[in-house]
Write an enzyme that holds these catalytic residues in place. Structure first.
Site, PDB file in Angstrom:
ATOM      1  N   GLU A   1       1.392  -0.324  -4.877  1.00 47.18           N
ATOM      2  CA  GLU A   1       0.417   0.704  -5.215  1.00 47.18           C
ATOM      3  C   GLU A   1       1.147   2.029  -5.422  1.00 47.18           C
ATOM      4  O   GLU A   1       1.625   2.634  -4.458  1.00 47.18           O
ATOM      5  CB  GLU A   1      -0.630   0.879  -4.104  1.00 47.18           C
ATOM      6  CG  GLU A   1      -1.708   1.857  -4.502  1.00 47.18           C
ATOM      7  CD  GLU A   1      -2.331   2.638  -3.360  1.00 47.18           C
ATOM      8  OE1 GLU A   1      -3.408   3.207  -3.557  1.00 47.18           O
ATOM      9  OE2 GLU A   1      -1.732   2.704  -2.263  1.00 47.18           O
TER      10      GLU A   1
ATOM     11  N   ASP B   1       0.821  -1.206   0.000  1.00 48.53           N
ATOM     12  CA  ASP B   1       0.000   0.000   0.000  1.00 48.53           C
ATOM     13  C   ASP B   1       0.860   1.263   0.000  1.00 48.53           C
ATOM     14  O   ASP B   1       1.925   1.300   0.613  1.00 48.53           O
ATOM     15  CB  ASP B   1      -0.860  -0.039   1.281  1.00 48.53           C
ATOM     16  CG  ASP B   1      -1.826   1.117   1.402  1.00 48.53           C
ATOM     17  OD1 ASP B   1      -2.747   1.202   0.574  1.00 48.53           O
ATOM     18  OD2 ASP B   1      -1.663   1.943   2.325  1.00 48.53           O
TER      19      ASP B   1
END
Ligand SMILES: *[C@@H]1O[C@H](CO)[C@@H](O)[C@H](O)[C@H]1NC(C)=O
Ligand SMILES: *[C@@H]1O[C@H](CO)[C@@H](O)[C@H](O)[C@H]1NC(C)=O
Ligand SMILES: CC(=O)N[C@H]1CO[C@H](CO)[C@@H](O)[C@@H]1O
Length: 527
Positions: free
Chosen positions: A263, A227
C-alpha cells in the site's frame, strides 16, 4: 511488461546496466506473481469477515466461480476499543503477532487457509508491520487475545517489543507525529495518526516481523498486502522480504516466493512515489480508482472515450507492478486517498460499470471490494460514522455472513463479489486472460466498446441517450449470452442474447435507462 522494459533499457544503455537491471528486477519479480491457480485472475477483499465464513465462502462460492484469492483482514492480535465502539480500524492497531483477532482463532485461521487452498483459492494477509497501537491506546488487556500491554511505556510483552523498538528518538518533529508529507524522513520515522512507529531498521524488529510473516507462509498463505508502505523505508522492507520463506509446497510449486503488494498512496505531488517500491513487489495504484470514478461520474469534463489508452497511457505505474481496484476499505468511507470521486456500492449502478470496466481491461492485478454496510451520515462532506465496524452482536463479536435464497448476503454484509454482474465479470477476466485489448470503438462521448482478442467483448453506454450500433467484436460467429443482464444456463440465456455474424459483427442496443447499461459476452457464454 516489466521484463520487456528491462531488455529495452539495456539495449539502450549497454550491457553493464543489463546485469544490474536484470539482477534488481530478478529479485523482485517473483514477488510480483500472485500465484493464482487454474488461470484465475482476480482477488476479492472480504473486509472484516470471520475466518469460518471465508472458509465456507471459498468452498461454496469463490472456488466454483473462479476467484483467484482473498485478501483477509489482519489476523494478528489487535487493540479492542470501546470509544468509538469496536471501530473497523482497531484491526490496524497491533498488540502482538499472536493469531487471534476479531475474525477468529489461530485454529480457525489455519482451517480457513487449508480449506481455501484445497479449492484453489489463495489467501493474502493484510500485514500491519509499520506500527503497533496508538500512543494513546492506554494500558491493560483490552486486546483481542487478552495480552497485557502499555502504549505509554511502549511495552508489548506479547511480541515482545519495548521502548527500544520504536522510532520515538529518530523522529524529528516537535509532536512526534508526521506533520509534513513533503518531508520523506518524517513520513517514515514519525507517527502516522498517533500510531507507535516501529524501528524497522533494527535487526530485532525485522526478525519479529519476518517470523510473523513466515508463520503465515508456512500455514499456506500465498502472500501479503503490506499496509502503510509509504511510511517505511524501502531498504528496511527489502531486508524483511528477503528473509521470507518460499510458499508451502503442499499447495505451491517449489521455489515460489510470496506475492507482495504494497500500500503506497501516490496520487502525485509528494516526494515519496510508488516507483521507490516497485522493485520489491507490486504496489496499489490509487490513481486508478480515483480517475475511473471521475470518468464514470463524468466530472471535470471527463468522458469514457478518453480511456482508449487506459493504463500506463494515463500515467499509471507499469502494468507488471500494479494492483488495481475501484474502491478499498479506506477510500470507500473517505479515509486514505482518492476523494469524493471514488465509486462504491452506495452508487451501485456506477459501481457495477466501473468494476466491469476494470475486470474487462488487461491492466494490473485486479482486486474486488466486498464491504459491510454502515450508517453513513455525511455532514459537510465528512461521514460522521466512517469508524463503524462490521455487523456485530451486542457483545461486540462480529456477525456471521448469512446467505439469502437469491444468493445475496444478509445481516449488513454487502457482498459486491456475489452480485451477478461482478461475479460474471470475474469469470470474463479469467476467460480472456492473456488476450490483447482489441477492437476499440467509441462515439467520442461516453459510449465505448472493446474486446480481448477473440475471447471476449464488452460495450458500455454511459451517455444520457440510447446506444444502437453494429460493431466488430472479433469473436467467432454464433449466439452469445450477455453476462450482465443474465448469464448462460444450460443451453439458454437468462438475459439478453447477442448474435455475432460470421464476419464477427454484432448489433448492440443499450438504453441509457437499462438497469445496467453495459453488455459483455465471452467465449464461454456462447450457446
Ligand atoms: C505446509 O502445509 C502442510 C499442510 O498444512 C503442513 O503439514 C506443513 O508442515 C507445512 N510446511 C511447512 C514448511 O510448514
Ligand atoms: C526445491 O527447491 C530446492 C532449491 O530451491 C531444492 O534444494 C529442493 O531439492 C527442491 N525440492 C523438490 C521436492 O523439488
Ligand atoms: C458525440 C456523440 O454523441 N456521438 C455519438 C454517440 O453515439 C450515438 C449513437 O450510439 C450517436 O448518435 C452520437 O452522435
Amino acid at each position: 511488461m516489466a521484463a520487456g522494459q528491462c531488455v529495452f533499457l539495456a539495449h539502450r544503455r549497454g550491457s553493464m546496466k543489463l546485469f544490474i537491471l536484470l539482477a534488481l528486477f530478478g529479485l523482485g519479480f517473483a514477488q510480483h506473481n500472485p500465484h493464482t491457480k487454474h488461470g484465475r485472475t482476480a482477488i476479492v477483499h472480504l473486509f472484516e469477515w470471520r475466518w469460518a465464513d471465508i472458509a465456507a465462502e471459498c468452498e461454496r462460492f469463490l472456488g466454483p466461480n473462479g476467484f483467484g484469492g482473498v485478501q483477509i483482514s489482519p489476523p494478528n492480535e489487535h487493540i479492542v476499543l470501546n470509544s468509538p465502539w469496536r471501530p473497523w480500524w482497531q484491526r490496524y492497531q497491533p498488540i502482538s503477532y499472536d493469531l487471534c483477532s476479531r475474525s477468529g482463532s489461530e485454529n480457525e485461521l489455519r482451517d480457513m487457509i487449508t480449506r481455501c487452498n484445497n479449492v484453489g483459492v489463495n489467501i493474502y494477509v493484510d500485514a500491519i508491520i509499520n506500527h503497533m497501537c496508538g500512543a494513546s491506546g492506554g494500558e491493560g488487556d483490552h486486546s483481542s487475545c487478552g495480552s497485557w500491554f502499555s502504549a505509554g511505556k511502549r511495552d508489548f510483552p506479547g511480541v515482545p517489543y519495548s521502548h527500544w523498538d520504536f522510532n520515538d528518538n529518530k523522529c524529528r518533529t516537535g509532536s512526534g507525529e508526521i506533520e509534513n508529507y513533503g518531508d520523506a524522513s518524517q513520513v517514515r520515522d514519525c507517527r502516522l495518526v498517533g500510531l507507535l512507529d516501529l524501528a524497522l531498521e533494527k535487526d530485532y524488529v525485522r526478525g519479529k516481523v519476518a517470523d510473523y510473516m513466515n508463520k503465515l507462509i508456512d500455514m499456506g498463505v500465498a502472500g501479503f498486502r503490506v499496509d502503510a508502505c509509504k511510511h517505511m523505508w524501502p531498504g528496511d522492507l527489502a531486508v524483511v522480504y528477503g528473509r521470507l520463506h518460499n510458499l508451502n509446497t503442499s499447495w505451491f510449486p517449489n521455489g515460489s516466493k510470496p506475492f507482495i503488494y504494497q500500500e503506497v498512496i501516490d496520487l502525485g505531488g509528494e516526494p515519496i512515489t510508488s516507483t521507490e517500491y516497485v522493485h520489491l513487489g507490486r504496489v496499489t495504484e490509487f490513481k486508478y480508482g480515483a480517475k475511473l470514478g471521475t470518468v464514470f461520474r463524468k466530472w471535470n469534463g471527463e468522458k469514457l472515450f478518453y480511456t482508449r489508452n487506459w493504463g500506463e497511457g494515463w500515467g499509471f505505474m507499469p502494468d507488471g507492478n500494479a494492483v488495481v481496484f475501484v474502491d478499498n476499505h479506506d477510500n470507500q468511507r473517505g479515509h486514505g486517498a482518492g476523494g469524493a470521486s471514488i465509486v462504491t456500492f452506495w452508487d451501485s449502478r456506477l459501481h457495477k460499470m466501473a468494476v466491469g470496466y476494470m475486470l474487462a481491461h488487461p491492466y494490473g492485478v485486479a482486486r474486488v471490494m466486498s464491504s459491510f454496510r454502515w450508517n453513513r451520515h455525511i455532514v459537510n462532506g465528512k461521514d460522521q460514522n466512517d469508524w463503524m465496524g462490521p455487523p456485530s452482536h451486542g457483545d461486540g463479536s462480529t456477525k456471521s455472513v448469512s446467505i439469502n435464497p437469491d444468493q445475496t448476503c444478509g445481516d449488513g454484509w454487502v457482498c459486491e463479489h456475489r452480485w451477478r454482474q461482478i461475479k460474471n465479470m470475474v469469470i470474463f477476466r479469467n476467460v480472456v486472460n492473456g488476450e490483447p485489448h482489441s477492437n476499440w470503438w467509441d462515439n467520442q462521448s461516453n459510449q465505448v466498446a472493446f474486446g480481448r482478442g477473440n475471447r471476449g467483448f464488452i460495450v458500455f453506454n454511459n451517455d444520457d441517450w440510447d446506444l444502437d450500433v453494429t460493431l466488430n467484436t472479433g469473436m467467432p460467429g454464433g449466439t452469445y449470452c450477455d453476462v450482465i443482464s443474465g448469464q448462460k444456463e444450460g443451453n439458454r440465456c437468462t438475459g439478453k442474447q447477442i448474435h455475432v455474424g460470421g464476419d464477427g459483427r454484432a448489433h448492440f442496443r443499450i438504453s441509457n435507462r437499462d438497469e445496467d447499461p453495459f453488455v459483455a459476452i465471452h467465449a464461454e457464454s456462447k450457446l
